[in-house]
Design a protein around this motif. Sequence first.
Motif, PDB file in Angstrom:
ATOM      1  N   GLY A  82      -4.237 -33.299 -86.398  1.00 47.68           N
ATOM      2  CA  GLY A  82      -5.108 -33.439 -87.562  1.00 47.68           C
ATOM      3  C   GLY A  82      -6.107 -34.570 -87.405  1.00 47.68           C
ATOM      4  N   PHE A  83      -5.649 -35.699 -86.869  1.00 45.59           N
ATOM      5  CA  PHE A  83      -6.553 -36.825 -86.641  1.00 45.59           C
ATOM      6  C   PHE A  83      -7.632 -36.449 -85.629  1.00 45.59           C
ATOM      7  CE2 PHE A  83      -7.738 -40.661 -84.274  1.00 45.59           C
ATOM      8  CZ  PHE A  83      -8.258 -41.418 -85.308  1.00 45.59           C
ATOM      9  N   ALA A  84      -7.240 -35.804 -84.527  1.00 41.42           N
ATOM     10  CA  ALA A  84      -8.210 -35.395 -83.509  1.00 41.42           C
ATOM     11  C   ALA A  84      -9.214 -34.397 -84.080  1.00 41.42           C
ATOM     12  CB  ALA A  84      -7.489 -34.789 -82.306  1.00 41.42           C
ATOM     13  N   ALA A  85      -8.742 -33.487 -84.923  1.00 35.55           N
ATOM     14  CA  ALA A  85      -9.650 -32.519 -85.539  1.00 35.55           C
ATOM     15  C   ALA A  85     -10.650 -33.220 -86.445  1.00 35.55           C
ATOM     16  CB  ALA A  85      -8.854 -31.476 -86.324  1.00 35.55           C
ATOM     17  N   GLY A  86     -10.194 -34.193 -87.200  1.00 32.34           N
ATOM     18  CA  GLY A  86     -11.097 -34.942 -88.066  1.00 32.34           C
ATOM     19  C   GLY A  86     -12.140 -35.708 -87.283  1.00 32.34           C
ATOM     20  N   LEU A 125       1.032 -42.350 -74.587  1.00 38.21           N
ATOM     21  CA  LEU A 125       2.168 -42.064 -75.465  1.00 38.21           C
ATOM     22  C   LEU A 125       3.089 -41.005 -74.875  1.00 38.21           C
ATOM     23  CD1 LEU A 125       0.551 -42.060 -79.023  1.00 38.21           C
ATOM     24  CD2 LEU A 125       2.132 -43.729 -78.079  1.00 38.21           C
ATOM     25  N   VAL A 126       2.516 -40.104 -74.117  1.00 39.83           N
ATOM     26  CA  VAL A 126       3.310 -39.043 -73.495  1.00 39.83           C
ATOM     27  C   VAL A 126       4.318 -39.630 -72.518  1.00 39.83           C
ATOM     28  CG1 VAL A 126       3.164 -37.036 -71.987  1.00 39.83           C
ATOM     29  CG2 VAL A 126       1.496 -37.349 -73.783  1.00 39.83           C
ATOM     30  N   LEU A 127       3.921 -40.701 -71.843  1.00 41.40           N
ATOM     31  CA  LEU A 127       4.788 -41.287 -70.825  1.00 41.40           C
ATOM     32  C   LEU A 127       5.935 -42.096 -71.419  1.00 41.40           C
ATOM     33  CD1 LEU A 127       1.992 -42.471 -68.389  1.00 41.40           C
ATOM     34  CD2 LEU A 127       3.362 -40.390 -68.250  1.00 41.40           C
ATOM     35  N   VAL A 128       5.733 -42.691 -72.580  1.00 41.89           N
ATOM     36  CA  VAL A 128       6.763 -43.559 -73.149  1.00 41.89           C
ATOM     37  C   VAL A 128       7.552 -42.898 -74.276  1.00 41.89           C
ATOM     38  CG1 VAL A 128       5.553 -45.679 -72.518  1.00 41.89           C
ATOM     39  CG2 VAL A 128       5.121 -44.637 -74.735  1.00 41.89           C
ATOM     40  N   THR A 129       7.124 -41.744 -74.732  1.00 43.79           N
ATOM     41  CA  THR A 129       7.823 -41.044 -75.809  1.00 43.79           C
ATOM     42  C   THR A 129       8.466 -39.798 -75.224  1.00 43.79           C
ATOM     43  OG1 THR A 129       6.105 -41.791 -77.322  1.00 43.79           O
ATOM     44  CG2 THR A 129       7.556 -40.065 -78.108  1.00 43.79           C
ATOM     45  N   PRO A 130       9.788 -39.830 -75.036  1.00 46.91           N
ATOM     46  CA  PRO A 130      10.435 -38.681 -74.396  1.00 46.91           C
ATOM     47  C   PRO A 130      10.402 -37.420 -75.257  1.00 46.91           C
ATOM     48  CG  PRO A 130      12.071 -40.245 -75.139  1.00 46.91           C
ATOM     49  CD  PRO A 130      10.738 -40.866 -75.386  1.00 46.91           C
ATOM     50  N   ARG A 131      10.439 -37.596 -76.567  1.00 45.29           N
ATOM     51  CA  ARG A 131      10.447 -36.432 -77.446  1.00 45.29           C
ATOM     52  C   ARG A 131       9.608 -36.747 -78.679  1.00 45.29           C
ATOM     53  NH1 ARG A 131      13.077 -31.899 -77.188  1.00 45.29           N
ATOM     54  NH2 ARG A 131      13.516 -30.761 -79.075  1.00 45.29           N
ATOM     55  N   MET A 132       8.645 -35.892 -78.951  1.00 45.44           N
ATOM     56  CA  MET A 132       7.783 -36.095 -80.109  1.00 45.44           C
ATOM     57  C   MET A 132       8.141 -35.076 -81.180  1.00 45.44           C
ATOM     58  SD  MET A 132       4.035 -36.794 -78.627  1.00 45.44           S
ATOM     59  CE  MET A 132       3.848 -37.355 -76.963  1.00 45.44           C
ATOM     60  N   SER A 133       8.199 -35.546 -82.412  1.00 44.08           N
ATOM     61  CA  SER A 133       8.521 -34.626 -83.499  1.00 44.08           C
ATOM     62  C   SER A 133       7.311 -33.741 -83.799  1.00 44.08           C
ATOM     63  CB  SER A 133       8.915 -35.412 -84.755  1.00 44.08           C
ATOM     64  OG  SER A 133       7.788 -36.069 -85.286  1.00 44.08           O
ATOM     65  N   SER A 179       9.105 -28.301 -73.793  1.00 44.58           N
ATOM     66  CA  SER A 179      10.335 -29.083 -73.911  1.00 44.58           C
ATOM     67  C   SER A 179      10.173 -30.262 -74.864  1.00 44.58           C
ATOM     68  CB  SER A 179      10.778 -29.589 -72.523  1.00 44.58           C
ATOM     69  OG  SER A 179       9.851 -30.550 -72.050  1.00 44.58           O
ATOM     70  N   TRP A 180       8.934 -30.679 -75.141  1.00 45.05           N
ATOM     71  CA  TRP A 180       8.699 -31.778 -76.094  1.00 45.05           C
ATOM     72  C   TRP A 180       8.944 -31.328 -77.517  1.00 45.05           C
ATOM     73  CZ3 TRP A 180       3.342 -33.124 -73.719  1.00 45.05           C
ATOM     74  CH2 TRP A 180       3.545 -33.787 -72.518  1.00 45.05           C
ATOM     75  N   GLN A 181       8.794 -30.056 -77.762  1.00 43.49           N
ATOM     76  CA  GLN A 181       8.854 -29.570 -79.143  1.00 43.49           C
ATOM     77  C   GLN A 181      10.285 -29.332 -79.577  1.00 43.49           C
ATOM     78  OE1 GLN A 181       6.238 -26.226 -79.328  1.00 43.49           O
ATOM     79  NE2 GLN A 181       4.462 -27.451 -78.887  1.00 43.49           N
ATOM     80  N   PHE A 211       4.821 -35.538 -85.986  1.00 43.72           N
ATOM     81  CA  PHE A 211       3.948 -36.471 -85.267  1.00 43.72           C
ATOM     82  C   PHE A 211       2.845 -35.721 -84.514  1.00 43.72           C
ATOM     83  CE2 PHE A 211       3.119 -39.237 -81.518  1.00 43.72           C
ATOM     84  CZ  PHE A 211       2.541 -40.295 -82.210  1.00 43.72           C
ATOM     85  N   LEU A 212       3.210 -34.610 -83.866  1.00 43.94           N
ATOM     86  CA  LEU A 212       2.212 -33.800 -83.166  1.00 43.94           C
ATOM     87  C   LEU A 212       1.183 -33.246 -84.146  1.00 43.94           C
ATOM     88  CD1 LEU A 212       4.411 -31.818 -80.620  1.00 43.94           C
ATOM     89  CD2 LEU A 212       2.717 -33.577 -80.092  1.00 43.94           C
ATOM     90  N   ASP A 213       1.627 -32.803 -85.307  1.00 49.21           N
ATOM     91  CA  ASP A 213       0.702 -32.290 -86.330  1.00 49.21           C
ATOM     92  C   ASP A 213      -0.246 -33.381 -86.812  1.00 49.21           C
ATOM     93  OD1 ASP A 213       1.888 -29.825 -86.104  1.00 49.21           O
ATOM     94  OD2 ASP A 213       3.098 -30.021 -87.926  1.00 49.21           O
TER      95      ASP A 213
END
Length: 125
Positions: A41-45, A24-32, A123-125, A35-37
């Motif tokens: 949260g999913f990874a923490a769960g 996803l990092v390669l195809v998504t130039p900017r993540m909101s 720079s993604w943020q 979305f990062l949160d």
Amino acid sequence: MHPLFLALLATLFTWGMTALGAGLVLVTPRMSQKFLDAMLGFAAGVMIAASFWSLLLPALELAEESGQIPWLVAGMGFVLGGVFLRLADNFLPHLHIGLPESEKEGFPTHWKTNASWCIRFNSWQ
């Protein structure tokens, strides 16, 4: 099916899902930030569930089978793990994202860091 083949399939499946998620990092130039949160949260769960089902529950069952107090054994392991992480944070040299290299924490070292990934991450943020 042979158990080794099933293990190979399971390994390839988990590898593929990890690669897909990292891709996803390669195809998504900017993540909101939202979305990062959500991903965090999913990874923490997932990690909490994995920790409970693969570590804590078997430790409780093993302690009970051996005649020990299950909550005490698991609690001691939890506390010792926390102490270990705290000591590692205090002593191992590391740099937090967004801080200049002059504010490294841990033992002083002459190791050079590659901070370019920090710049890309910010720079993604």
